[in-house]
Write a protein that holds these residues in place. Structure first.
Motif, PDB file in Angstrom:
ATOM      1  N   ASN A 203     -26.404 -15.229 -31.645  1.00 52.48           N
ATOM      2  CA  ASN A 203     -26.507 -16.423 -30.808  1.00 52.48           C
ATOM      3  C   ASN A 203     -25.238 -17.267 -30.819  1.00 52.48           C
ATOM      4  O   ASN A 203     -25.289 -18.455 -30.550  1.00 52.48           O
TER       5      ASN A 203
ATOM      6  N   SER B  15     -21.969 -19.368 -26.032  1.00 56.48           N
ATOM      7  CA  SER B  15     -22.367 -20.687 -25.545  1.00 56.48           C
ATOM      8  C   SER B  15     -23.600 -20.664 -24.650  1.00 56.48           C
ATOM      9  O   SER B  15     -24.218 -21.688 -24.434  1.00 56.48           O
TER      10      SER B  15
ATOM     11  N   TRP C  66     -26.473 -19.030 -25.255  1.00 61.60           N
ATOM     12  CA  TRP C  66     -27.725 -18.851 -25.994  1.00 61.60           C
ATOM     13  C   TRP C  66     -28.567 -20.117 -26.101  1.00 61.60           C
ATOM     14  O   TRP C  66     -29.785 -20.036 -25.961  1.00 61.60           O
ATOM     15  N   PRO C  67     -27.986 -21.289 -26.353  1.00 61.92           N
ATOM     16  CA  PRO C  67     -28.841 -22.487 -26.414  1.00 61.92           C
ATOM     17  C   PRO C  67     -29.571 -22.763 -25.094  1.00 61.92           C
ATOM     18  O   PRO C  67     -30.726 -23.186 -25.106  1.00 61.92           O
ATOM     19  N   GLY C  68     -28.923 -22.498 -23.969  1.00 61.30           N
ATOM     20  CA  GLY C  68     -29.590 -22.679 -22.676  1.00 61.30           C
ATOM     21  C   GLY C  68     -30.717 -21.687 -22.471  1.00 61.30           C
ATOM     22  O   GLY C  68     -31.793 -22.025 -21.971  1.00 61.30           O
TER      23      GLY C  68
ATOM     24  N   ASP D 272     -32.372 -20.283 -24.872  1.00 61.78           N
ATOM     25  CA  ASP D 272     -33.409 -20.668 -25.831  1.00 61.78           C
ATOM     26  C   ASP D 272     -34.287 -21.777 -25.253  1.00 61.78           C
ATOM     27  O   ASP D 272     -35.518 -21.695 -25.304  1.00 61.78           O
ATOM     28  N   ALA D 273     -33.662 -22.799 -24.699  1.00 61.65           N
ATOM     29  CA  ALA D 273     -34.424 -23.893 -24.096  1.00 61.65           C
ATOM     30  C   ALA D 273     -35.261 -23.383 -22.922  1.00 61.65           C
ATOM     31  O   ALA D 273     -36.432 -23.760 -22.774  1.00 61.65           O
TER      32      ALA D 273
ATOM     33  N   SER E 158     -34.487 -27.704 -28.305  1.00 64.73           N
ATOM     34  CA  SER E 158     -33.484 -26.714 -27.876  1.00 64.73           C
ATOM     35  C   SER E 158     -32.618 -27.263 -26.754  1.00 64.73           C
ATOM     36  O   SER E 158     -31.419 -27.024 -26.704  1.00 64.73           O
ATOM     37  N   ALA E 159     -33.233 -28.025 -25.837  1.00 66.23           N
ATOM     38  CA  ALA E 159     -32.469 -28.631 -24.755  1.00 66.23           C
ATOM     39  C   ALA E 159     -31.494 -29.678 -25.286  1.00 66.23           C
ATOM     40  O   ALA E 159     -30.350 -29.768 -24.826  1.00 66.23           O
TER      41      ALA E 159
ATOM     42  N   ARG F 235     -30.192 -29.626 -28.289  1.00 68.11           N
ATOM     43  CA  ARG F 235     -29.140 -28.855 -28.962  1.00 68.11           C
ATOM     44  C   ARG F 235     -28.194 -28.238 -27.940  1.00 68.11           C
ATOM     45  O   ARG F 235     -26.971 -28.184 -28.139  1.00 68.11           O
ATOM     46  N   TRP F 236     -28.726 -27.798 -26.818  1.00 68.30           N
ATOM     47  CA  TRP F 236     -27.924 -27.207 -25.750  1.00 68.30           C
ATOM     48  C   TRP F 236     -26.951 -28.244 -25.168  1.00 68.30           C
ATOM     49  O   TRP F 236     -25.786 -27.968 -24.921  1.00 68.30           O
ATOM     50  N   LYS F 237     -27.446 -29.460 -24.938  1.00 67.25           N
ATOM     51  CA  LYS F 237     -26.594 -30.512 -24.378  1.00 67.25           C
ATOM     52  C   LYS F 237     -25.515 -30.959 -25.351  1.00 67.25           C
ATOM     53  O   LYS F 237     -24.440 -31.380 -24.942  1.00 67.25           O
TER      54      LYS F 237
END
Length: 147
Positions: A68, A71, A73-75, A77-78, A140-141, A143-145
């Motif tokens: 993961n 860059s 992966w967080p998107g 995941d959310a 997750s969102a 963390r993504w931001k």
């Protein structure tokens, strides 16, 4: 200091995935332990619980193997956890409706009482899974931001 912060975030992430997977697995087991009647709505509940259980397990394995690091992966995941929350919400409503139907049937036929009680447990676990997937999607969102 940064390494310690990443370790704590990793532990929180693993804990969230494990809890979602365990609760989703309980819904799967509880519904599967009853007669899956009527087929169509309870088939959807089974699909959702299996899909989310397998998907969450795959996410956990990807994260554990360090895959993961990109860059995107967080998107993803959310997005996955938001879809899982919506799926579980729809499955929870269907399962609650079927349980209400079983309530009236269990008054007439005492053999359906066990199925009714198992369905009550499945409804509770399904709503808990919905809440946990929704919370995980929100975190997750965030963390993504931040990434």
């Amino acid at each position: 200091h940064t390494r310690h912060k990443n370790t704590i975030q990793t532990q929180k992430y693993f804990t969230g995935h494990k809890i979602c997977g365990v609760i989703g697995g309980l819904v799967w087991i509880l519904v599967a332990s009853t007669r899956v009647v009527p087929d169509n709505p309870l088939g959807w509940v089974m699909f959702v619980s299996i899909f989310c259980f397998v998907g969450t397990t795959l996410w956990l394995l990807i994260f554990a193997c360090g895959g993961n690091q990109s860059s995107f992966w967080p998107g993803l995941d959310a997005g996955f956890h938001f879809v899982a929350a919506v799926f579980y919400l729809s499955a929870s409503v269907v399962l609650a409706y079927i349980t209400i139907v079983y309530k009236t049937a269990s008054i007439v036929d005492i053999t359906l009482l066990k199925t009714y009680r198992l369905d009550i447990s499945a409804v509770v676990m399904s709503h808990v899974a919905t809440l946990l997937y929704f919370l995980h999607a929100i975190f997750s969102a965030i963390r993504w931001k931040r990434a």
